[in-house]
Design an enzyme around this catalytic site. Structure first.
Site, PDB file in Angstrom:
ATOM      1  N   ASP A  26     -59.528 -19.375  94.798  1.00  0.00           N
ATOM      2  CA  ASP A  26     -58.342 -20.220  94.822  1.00  0.00           C
ATOM      3  C   ASP A  26     -58.540 -21.532  94.085  1.00  0.00           C
ATOM      4  OD1 ASP A  26     -60.168 -20.832  96.958  1.00  0.00           O
ATOM      5  OD2 ASP A  26     -58.621 -22.052  97.929  1.00  0.00           O
ATOM      6  N   GLU A  41     -61.005 -21.106  99.859  1.00  0.00           N
ATOM      7  CA  GLU A  41     -61.996 -22.146 100.150  1.00  0.00           C
ATOM      8  C   GLU A  41     -61.311 -23.491 100.339  1.00  0.00           C
ATOM      9  OE1 GLU A  41     -64.891 -25.406  98.900  1.00  0.00           O
ATOM     10  OE2 GLU A  41     -62.930 -24.819  98.090  1.00  0.00           O
TER      11      GLU A  41
END
Length: 407
Positions: free
Chosen positions: A82, A174
């Site tokens: 991400d 994350e």
């Protein structure tokens, strides 16, 4: 294709996939783009001869490049899929500009410039190619530079004289609480120790992070019409404001640095009867971290006493612990330092004012220190990635594999 060109080509390909995480979504992954990127990486890994490639229902990708040094320690590398949501566009449009000592125009139409006086770290890269965005988004070198470095490593390991088993994992989300690292099946990432490659400029190494928690405080008031509000109405918005006012204004991210902790009041949503406040709690020191959590409880009691007709409830959830408490395998750090020394890269050990997936994995028993991608200004439209620093990140990963094979 030379290494530098391969790194850049891969980065541009991965950056083109919108994979911004969504903190409002409870699902894992929190956005469909992360699953799309996971599928692409899995296909590329299979084409590179990686064994046991697996993509689970959470878009966690794992695989292992088998080596021919059975007595060498197995090494792992992990990066997150991400990119962060900071209110900018989710679509990244990377470009390469050569820095010649002058301000860099990122977007002429929007008049967005990367200015030398605001970002003097540019001066370190005079005459070099620099990857930037177009000023409408983050660049996403956090963490697609790491993905590109790891994939380039997998593509080039067979050219080495020999290497041990090299495990790889790519995990989602994350940026919104290290969610993917918590869900990673360690049986599929069965290395002796591992490394996250995340954020940070050339030479930076993370062996220390915050202790972190998130907090939600819910204030329940009493609604009343203004004609009869006196002595009856309890405004939950004012309850929340008074609660916040009870904390030291200097004890915030914008007023702290180094190993100083903070409270970060992130979001406040209110109506006539209820206000919801979210906050982050950070401290490097365990005792200080516990004191900060008790301070939340104390302020809740104080505010409750100030508004006896109202109600307050709160929940504090630990996010991750200081990675330094769990780096139990000295080989991980020793090999990293040896690799950087061999490459002539000066080590810069920083207390990470944030967290990495390595903090979660280390707490789960897999020592996972972090080293640099080479990028600057992450989580910003001014994020930039000097190509030589990017290449150095890859070289450190490769050198670790070489040194592990020889150990």
């Amino acid at each position: 294709m030379d290494v530098r060109k391969e790194l850049v080509t891969r980065f541009f390909r991965y950056a083109a996939i919108e994979s911004q995480s969504n903190g409002r979504s409870p699902s894992l992954p929190s956005s469909p783009g992360q699953a799309a990127l996971a599928a692409l990486l899995a296909d590329e890994m299979r084409a590179l001869g990686v064994d046991d490639v697996h993509v689970d229902d959470h878009a966690i990708v794992t695989g292992v490049k088998r080596g021919n040094r059975p007595h060498a320690p197995s090494v792992g590398f992990i990066a997150h899929l991400d990119t962060v949501d900071v209110g900018l566009s989710p679509y990244v449009r990377p470009q390469i500009l050569q820095f010649e000592g002058r301000d860099l125009c990122l977007n002429a139409a929007e008049d967005v410039w990367l200015r030398v006086d605001e970002h003097p770290d540019l001066l370190r890269w005079l005459g070099e190619d620099i990857i930037v965005g177009d000023g409408t988004s983050v660049l996403g070198a956090d963490n697609k530079a790491a993905i590109a470095a790891i994939m380039t490593l997998l593509a080039r390991l067979d050219r080495q004289d020999g290497h041990g088993d090299v495990f790889v994992a790519f995990v989602p989300d994350e940026e919104i609480g290290l969610r993917g690292a918590r869900a990673l099946e360690l049986e599929r990432f069965a290395c002796d120790f591992a490394y996250t490659i995340d954020c940070c400029e050339l030479g930076e190494v993370v062996l220390e992070t915050f202790n972190a928690a998130s907090c939600e405080v819910v204030f329940t008031g009493v609604s009343a019409h203004p004609m009869s509000a006196k002595g009856t109405l309890v405004n939950p918005l004012l309850m929340a404001i008074d609660f916040i006012a009870g904390f030291d204004r200097s004890d915030t991210p914008e007023c702290t640095a180094g190993r100083e902790g903070f409270y970060w009041f992130k979001d406040l949503v209110a109506n006539d009867t209820e206000a919801r406040l979210t906050a982050l709690i950070r401290d490097f020191d365990t005792d200080g971290f516990d004191r900060r959590k008790r301070r939340i409880a104390d302020m809740a009691e104080r505010t409750r006493a100030q508004y006896p007709s109202g109600a307050i409830r709160y929940e504090i959830i630990d996010s991750y612990r200081n990675i330094s408490e769990h780096l139990s395998d000295d080989r991980a750090i020793a090999l990293l330092f040896q690799a950087m020394d061999a490459l002539g890269i000066e080590k810069n050990l920083i207390p990470m004012r944030g967290g990495t997936d390595g903090a979660v994995l280390s707490a789960r028993g897999l020592s996972t220190p972090n080293f640099f991608t080479g990028a600057y200004n992450f989580h910003s439209r001014y994020e930039f990635l000097p190509v030589p620093a990017f290449e150095s990140s890859f070289e450190v990963a490769l050198k670790i594999c070489q040194l592990a094979a020889a150990s």
